[in-house]
Design an enzyme around this catalytic site. Structure first.
Site, PDB file in Angstrom:
ATOM      1  N   ARG A 131      -9.514   0.698   9.101  1.00  0.00           N
ATOM      2  CA  ARG A 131      -9.006  -0.625   9.475  1.00  0.00           C
ATOM      3  C   ARG A 131     -10.027  -1.421  10.265  1.00  0.00           C
ATOM      4  NH1 ARG A 131      -3.290   0.634   9.280  1.00  0.00           N
ATOM      5  NH2 ARG A 131      -1.925  -1.131   9.657  1.00  0.00           N
TER       6      ARG A 131
ATOM      7  N   ARG B 209      11.191   0.081  11.772  1.00  0.00           N
ATOM      8  CA  ARG B 209       9.963   0.266  12.538  1.00  0.00           C
ATOM      9  C   ARG B 209       9.914  -0.721  13.698  1.00  0.00           C
ATOM     10  NH1 ARG B 209       4.866   0.551   8.436  1.00  0.00           N
ATOM     11  NH2 ARG B 209       3.955  -0.470  10.244  1.00  0.00           N
TER      12      ARG B 209
ATOM     13  N   ARG C  45      -0.126  -8.170  14.043  1.00  0.00           N
ATOM     14  CA  ARG C  45      -0.673  -7.277  13.014  1.00  0.00           C
ATOM     15  C   ARG C  45      -1.518  -8.060  12.013  1.00  0.00           C
ATOM     16  NH1 ARG C  45       4.682  -4.670  10.965  1.00  0.00           N
ATOM     17  NH2 ARG C  45       3.419  -3.504   9.489  1.00  0.00           N
TER      18      ARG C  45
ATOM     19  N   ARG D  12      11.722  -5.180   4.004  1.00  0.00           N
ATOM     20  CA  ARG D  12      11.604  -3.734   4.261  1.00  0.00           C
ATOM     21  C   ARG D  12      12.556  -3.331   5.393  1.00  0.00           C
ATOM     22  NH1 ARG D  12       5.771  -1.375   5.153  1.00  0.00           N
ATOM     23  NH2 ARG D  12       5.716  -2.397   7.164  1.00  0.00           N
TER      24      ARG D  12
ATOM     25  N   LYS E  19       0.830  -1.210   0.000  1.00  0.00           N
ATOM     26  CA  LYS E  19       0.000   0.000   0.000  1.00  0.00           C
ATOM     27  C   LYS E  19       0.867   1.263   0.000  1.00  0.00           C
ATOM     28  CE  LYS E  19      -2.236  -0.932   3.867  1.00  0.00           C
ATOM     29  NZ  LYS E  19      -1.600  -2.194   4.272  1.00  0.00           N
TER      30      LYS E  19
HETATM   31  P1  AMP Z   1       0.791   0.982   9.202  1.00  0.00           P
HETATM   32  O1  AMP Z   1       1.908   1.963   8.990  1.00  0.00           O
HETATM   33  O2  AMP Z   1      -0.430   1.285   8.380  1.00  0.00           O
HETATM   34  O3  AMP Z   1       1.224  -0.450   9.072  1.00  0.00           O
HETATM   35  O4  AMP Z   1       0.313   1.171  10.727  1.00  0.00           O
HETATM   36  C1  AMP Z   1       1.195   0.919  11.806  1.00  0.00           C
HETATM   37  C2  AMP Z   1       0.403   0.760  13.085  1.00  0.00           C
HETATM   38  O5  AMP Z   1      -0.278   1.984  13.393  1.00  0.00           O
HETATM   39  C3  AMP Z   1      -0.679  -0.302  13.084  1.00  0.00           C
HETATM   40  O6  AMP Z   1      -0.179  -1.592  13.346  1.00  0.00           O
HETATM   41  C4  AMP Z   1      -1.588   0.199  14.199  1.00  0.00           C
HETATM   42  O7  AMP Z   1      -1.025  -0.026  15.483  1.00  0.00           O
HETATM   43  C5  AMP Z   1      -1.559   1.697  13.964  1.00  0.00           C
HETATM   44  N1  AMP Z   1      -2.598   2.124  13.017  1.00  0.00           N
HETATM   45  C6  AMP Z   1      -2.401   2.695  11.790  1.00  0.00           C
HETATM   46  N2  AMP Z   1      -3.580   2.964  11.197  1.00  0.00           N
HETATM   47  C7  AMP Z   1      -4.538   2.548  12.059  1.00  0.00           C
HETATM   48  C8  AMP Z   1      -5.965   2.530  12.013  1.00  0.00           C
HETATM   49  N3  AMP Z   1      -6.626   2.999  10.937  1.00  0.00           N
HETATM   50  N4  AMP Z   1      -6.628   2.011  13.088  1.00  0.00           N
HETATM   51  C9  AMP Z   1      -5.972   1.547  14.171  1.00  0.00           C
HETATM   52  N5  AMP Z   1      -4.643   1.510  14.268  1.00  0.00           N
HETATM   53  C10 AMP Z   1      -3.923   2.007  13.224  1.00  0.00           C
END
Ligand code: AMP
Length: 192
Positions: free
Chosen positions: A88, A139, A150, A127, A13
């Protein structure tokens, strides 16, 4: 152009969003990026979110809906945006519908990147390796333990979001296992 990119962690994404940003001249709104920035800045939201993010869980709907509510009203989002990592949960998808209605905005496309779950951990590990090679910081949630959580969160809480949009006949899918350039071409076609 207002669009949502759906797909599990490691689906691509972020990579595809970066390309769409250039093609369409609209910003990528990544709740993950915004939350990581809040953690780094030590804001109240960041302090609340850090532990759950590091562990691989989902931050509360209330927090992320609040973030997106403010973000879509900013000037750079007036012509459109790419939502990456939001919604999400079905509650977030419903809240987004309400928010957009209030702003008189429509979604042009909701696209899911379909990927084989078996490939995802390898992509996340890759990554992390690339980040190290580029001199960056990996990260905190790009490790096998957090990744498992996740993926569980994705299966339990985010997969129903695809079903939510599919049920409304609004979901498009693209094969996210193809080479990066081919995924970009398929996305352009889906959006065209
Ligand atoms: P990402 O960078 O999209 O993989 O997001 C990293 C982390 O941020 C996720 O594993 C969640 O802990 C949190 N997070 C990001 N977007 C959301 C969302 N829309 N709802 C809840 N937690 C989120």
């Amino acid at each position: 152009m207002r669009l949502i990119l759906l797909g599990p962690p490691g689906a691509g994404k972020g990579t595809q969003s970066e390309r769409l940003v250039k093609t369409y001249g609209i910003p990528q709104l990544s709740t993950g990026d915004m939350l990581r920035a809040a953690v780094k800045a030590g804001t109240p939201v960041g302090l609340k979110a850090k532990a759950v993010m590091d562990a691989g869980g989902l931050v509360s709907d209330e927090i992320v809906i609040g973030i997106i509510k403010d973000r879509i009203k900013e000037a750079d989002a007036a012509k459109g945006f790419i939502l990456d990592g939001f919604p999400r949960t079905v509650a977030q998808a419903e809240a987004l519908d309400t928010l957009l209605k209030a702003e008189n905005m429509n979604l042009d496309a909701i696209v899911e990147l379909k990927v084989d779950e078996k490939a995802l951990l390898a992509r996340i590990e890759n990554r992390a390796r690339e980040t190290v090679a580029a001199g960056g910081t990996v990260r905190a949630d790009d490790n096998p333990e957090s990744f498992k959580i996740r993926l569980d969160a994705y299966r339990e809480q985010t997969a129903p979001v695809s079903a939510y949009y599919a049920g409304q006949g609004r979901l498009k899918t693209v094969d996210g296992m193809a080479p990066i350039d081919d995924v970009t071409k398929a996305l352009d076609k889906a959006l065209g």
